[in-house]
Design a protein around this motif. Structure first.
Motif, short mmCIF file in Angstrom:
data_model
loop_
_atom_site.label_atom_id
_atom_site.label_comp_id
_atom_site.label_asym_id
_atom_site.label_seq_id
_atom_site.Cartn_x
_atom_site.Cartn_y
_atom_site.Cartn_z
N ASP A 55 0.83 -1.20 0.00
CA ASP A 55 0.00 0.00 0.00
C ASP A 55 0.87 1.25 0.00
O ASP A 55 2.10 1.18 -0.01
CB ASP A 55 -1.00 -0.02 1.16
CG ASP A 55 -0.37 0.08 2.53
OD1 ASP A 55 0.82 0.47 2.65
OD2 ASP A 55 -1.08 -0.21 3.52
N SER A 56 0.23 2.42 0.02
CA SER A 56 0.94 3.69 -0.10
C SER A 56 1.80 4.01 1.12
O SER A 56 2.66 4.89 1.05
CB SER A 56 -0.06 4.82 -0.34
OG SER A 56 -0.95 4.91 0.76
N MET A 57 1.61 3.31 2.24
CA MET A 57 2.41 3.55 3.43
C MET A 57 3.58 2.58 3.55
O MET A 57 4.30 2.58 4.52
CB MET A 57 1.54 3.47 4.69
CG MET A 57 0.52 4.58 4.76
SD MET A 57 -0.36 4.68 6.32
CE MET A 57 -1.13 3.09 6.40
N GLY A 58 3.77 1.70 2.56
CA GLY A 58 4.88 0.76 2.56
C GLY A 58 4.59 -0.58 3.18
O GLY A 58 5.48 -1.40 3.32
N CYS A 65 -0.07 -16.37 2.13
CA CYS A 65 0.11 -16.85 3.50
C CYS A 65 -0.17 -15.80 4.58
O CYS A 65 -0.17 -16.13 5.76
CB CYS A 65 1.53 -17.39 3.69
SG CYS A 65 2.81 -16.12 3.68
N GLY A 66 -0.39 -14.56 4.20
CA GLY A 66 -0.69 -13.52 5.18
C GLY A 66 0.53 -12.91 5.86
O GLY A 66 0.38 -12.13 6.80
N ASN A 67 1.73 -13.23 5.40
CA ASN A 67 2.94 -12.59 5.92
C ASN A 67 2.81 -11.08 5.70
O ASN A 67 2.41 -10.65 4.63
CB ASN A 67 4.16 -13.14 5.17
CG ASN A 67 5.48 -12.73 5.77
OD1 ASN A 67 5.56 -12.25 6.89
ND2 ASN A 67 6.53 -12.93 5.00
N ILE A 68 3.14 -10.28 6.73
CA ILE A 68 2.93 -8.84 6.63
C ILE A 68 4.19 -8.10 7.04
O ILE A 68 4.85 -8.45 8.02
CB ILE A 68 1.79 -8.39 7.56
CG1 ILE A 68 0.47 -9.01 7.12
CG2 ILE A 68 1.66 -6.87 7.60
CD1 ILE A 68 -0.69 -8.74 8.06
N ARG A 69 4.49 -7.04 6.31
CA ARG A 69 5.53 -6.08 6.71
C ARG A 69 4.80 -4.84 7.16
O ARG A 69 3.94 -4.32 6.46
CB ARG A 69 6.43 -5.75 5.53
CG ARG A 69 7.42 -4.65 5.89
CD ARG A 69 8.25 -4.28 4.67
NE ARG A 69 9.25 -3.31 5.04
CZ ARG A 69 9.34 -2.10 4.50
NH1 ARG A 69 8.50 -1.71 3.58
NH2 ARG A 69 10.28 -1.28 4.90
N LYS A 70 5.14 -4.35 8.34
CA LYS A 70 4.49 -3.16 8.88
C LYS A 70 4.78 -1.95 8.01
O LYS A 70 5.81 -1.89 7.34
CB LYS A 70 4.95 -2.91 10.31
CG LYS A 70 4.48 -3.96 11.28
CD LYS A 70 4.90 -3.62 12.69
CE LYS A 70 4.40 -4.70 13.64
NZ LYS A 70 4.77 -4.40 15.03
N PRO A 71 3.89 -0.95 8.04
CA PRO A 71 4.11 0.27 7.23
C PRO A 71 5.39 0.99 7.62
O PRO A 71 5.78 0.99 8.79
CB PRO A 71 2.90 1.15 7.56
CG PRO A 71 1.94 0.31 8.30
CD PRO A 71 2.68 -0.89 8.80
N THR A 72 6.03 1.59 6.64
CA THR A 72 7.22 2.39 6.90
C THR A 72 6.83 3.81 7.28
O THR A 72 7.61 4.52 7.90
CB THR A 72 8.14 2.43 5.66
OG1 THR A 72 7.40 2.91 4.54
CG2 THR A 72 8.70 1.06 5.38
#
Length: 79
Positions: A55-58, A65-72
């Motif tokens: 998304d626009s926040m990174g 699998c639902g692996n997620i990187r938190k927004p930057t």
């Protein structure tokens, strides 16, 4: 870089030197060319797929699998 094939039969290149922390395993930057000049997307190490969205926040989320990187980028205005 490691060469992998997309579901469309295209060869892309995973850069193991460019990792982004995920909730389950890292995401690696993927390039469409072996020289690493044109970014293609991200590779999820957990499920070994490139089916993900950013998304626009990174924030990166793997659609498999639902692996997620938190927004930057984040501030209270985004709530």
């Amino acid at each position: 870089m490691d060469a992998i094939t997309t579901t469309d039969g295209e060869t892309v290149y995973v850069s193991r030197d460019e990792a982004r922390t995920g909730s389950k395993d890292p995401f690696f930057v993927v390039y469409s060319d072996e020289s690493g000049e044109t970014r293609y997307g991200y590779y999820c190490e957990f499920c070994e797929r490139i089916d993900n969205a950013m998304d626009s926040m990174g924030r990166i989320e793997c659609n498999v699998c639902g692996n997620i990187r938190k927004p930057t980028e984040w501030d209270a205005a985004h709530e």
